[in-house]
Design an enzyme around this catalytic site. Structure first.
Site, PDB file in Angstrom:
ATOM      1  N   GLY A  49       0.871  -1.175   0.000  1.00  0.00           N
ATOM      2  CA  GLY A  49       0.000   0.000   0.000  1.00  0.00           C
ATOM      3  C   GLY A  49       0.901   1.215   0.000  1.00  0.00           C
TER       4      GLY A  49
ATOM      5  CB  SER B 255       4.537  -3.748  -2.214  1.00  0.00           C
ATOM      6  OG  SER B 255       4.618  -2.541  -2.900  1.00  0.00           O
ATOM      7  CB  ALA B 256       4.280  -0.629   1.600  1.00  0.00           C
TER       8      ALA B 256
ATOM      9  CG  HIS C 147       5.873  -2.376  -7.311  1.00  0.00           C
ATOM     10  ND1 HIS C 147       4.795  -3.039  -7.853  1.00  0.00           N
ATOM     11  CD2 HIS C 147       5.591  -2.246  -5.984  1.00  0.00           C
ATOM     12  CE1 HIS C 147       3.900  -3.286  -6.902  1.00  0.00           C
ATOM     13  NE2 HIS C 147       4.358  -2.816  -5.760  1.00  0.00           N
TER      14      HIS C 147
ATOM     15  CD  GLU D 240       4.825  -4.940 -10.917  1.00  0.00           C
ATOM     16  OE1 GLU D 240       4.228  -5.532 -11.836  1.00  0.00           O
ATOM     17  OE2 GLU D 240       4.430  -3.868 -10.428  1.00  0.00           O
TER      18      GLU D 240
END
Lengths: 240, 240
Positions: free
Chosen positions: A89, A122-123, A159, A195
């Site tokens: 997020g 991700s985050a 990413h 990714e």
């Protein structure tokens, strides 16, 4: 060191389901001893919806999931966790909320001293590193510091995106942004996880998993490409 | 209010020279009364090279350029400036350096009280607004706050980029990022300036110049598109 980390670049690959691309790695990572995962949904605004999505996926893999936003005492929830998963997020919102709830040092202690397995996406991968200085996210809120949990002594750019030679857009490329980071003094190496990539850390061993190459930026050197299976253990020494 | 601002989305359009796309607006904006511009190159690492590029361009337009990094006292340089231009680069580095040199309140005073014309490009546009919370840049350093100079009561997203329907990349789109900003409480409107767009502010009047449409995000409402010539004066009231 007991450290065990599964650091995922992105939760969802184009055209696939949530965490589908790395589901076998998740099973292998948490194994059969862990039965319940503590989920930290702070990176997204709608925590209920996020916990529901994560719970469905983890139940399908054989794990119960408790979301920390439903716990009466978040610090206590971390103290009791068998395994931790921090979802993606907005990285700034995530780190700020971790500090707001005094969770940064608690998670660090649990993972590094007690060997609690930590999965980030991700985050959730960004906050496991030295700092969030190599996030791609918009700084929608201001954490007290950009220093993160520090489970590894380098940074990750999730990413990771190659430069599009046909683009007419004049914003900085991802490579240029990371190069700008390395113009600043005392900045650690940055592992660009495309990714589909996953980094597995077990003690002092780090291995690239997944289906895409990773791009490594060491300050003052040209970037290098590394295939799945690559041994990144050298990044775990403090002097990289 | 004496405020005069020329807020440029991006310094260089694909295939064109530095500040070429907006050079006539620059001439119109600084006019003939201003003879010297104070340039602030803090957003890039190589300040000498940056000042050289900017100086060549401004001299070709009929203005002498003094770079603040060559001034013995930066605050004094702002106090004496006839006009200010803050160039693009990394917004975090720029804002941190402005605070390090105690320039934020000084620039604000000069522009809002003394009517010194202010031109910004990209990062230089970001720092002129409420906060840098809607920058696209990587947080390579940590400013003491994300609050910016505050010459206008809204935020700008420079280099605004439309969603590419053919992309397989799963990072958030620009629109999603700005929507995430508006999930946070008390966040101001965000004007997305596509490359080629310029916002001219004169007192309480704001007008879109340039060759591309702008995209306006007001919290809780769908985004709207606006053509060059659009009157954005309503964004200058504090209650937008």
């Amino acid at each position: 060191m007991k450290r065990r980390l599964l650091l995922v670049s992105n939760s969802t690959l184009h055209g696939e389901g949530y965490l589908q691309h790395c589901q076998q790695h998740i099973r292998d990572f948490f194994g059969e001893k862990v039965t319940r995962i503590l989920f930290i949904p702070y990176a997204l605004h709608d925590r209920d919806a996020y916990a529901k999505t994560a719970r469905q996926k983890f139940q399908s893999l054989g794990y119960e999931l408790d979301s920390i936003h439903e716990a009466p005492n978040p610090v206590d929830a971390v103290r009791k966790a068998q395994g931790i998963f921090i979802g993606g997020g907005n990285t700034f919102r995530l780190l700020k909320t971790l500090y707001d709830h005094n969770l940064v040092s608690e998670i660090k202690k649990r993972v590094l001293e007690d060997g609690v397995p930590y999965m980030g996406s991700s985050a959730g991968t960004n906050v496991s590193t030295v700092s969030i200085c190599t996030t791609n996210d918009m700084p929608i809120v201001c954490p007290p510091t950009l220093t993160a949990i520090g489970l590894v002594p380098f940074n990750i750019n999730p990413h990771y995106l190659d430069t599009d030679p046909n683009s007419r857009h004049m914003g900085e490329t991802r490579e240029q942004r990371i190069m700008q980071y390395h113009e600043e003094p005392d900045t650690p190496s940055v592992l660009g996880l495309r990714e589909g990539s996953v980094l597995l850390v077990e003690g002092n061993k780090a291995t690239l998993l997944g289906t895409t190459n990773a791009c490594l930026f060491i300050r003052g050197k040209p970037a290098t490409q590394h295939e799945p299976g690559a041994d990144f253990s050298f990044l775990l020494t403090d002097t990289n």
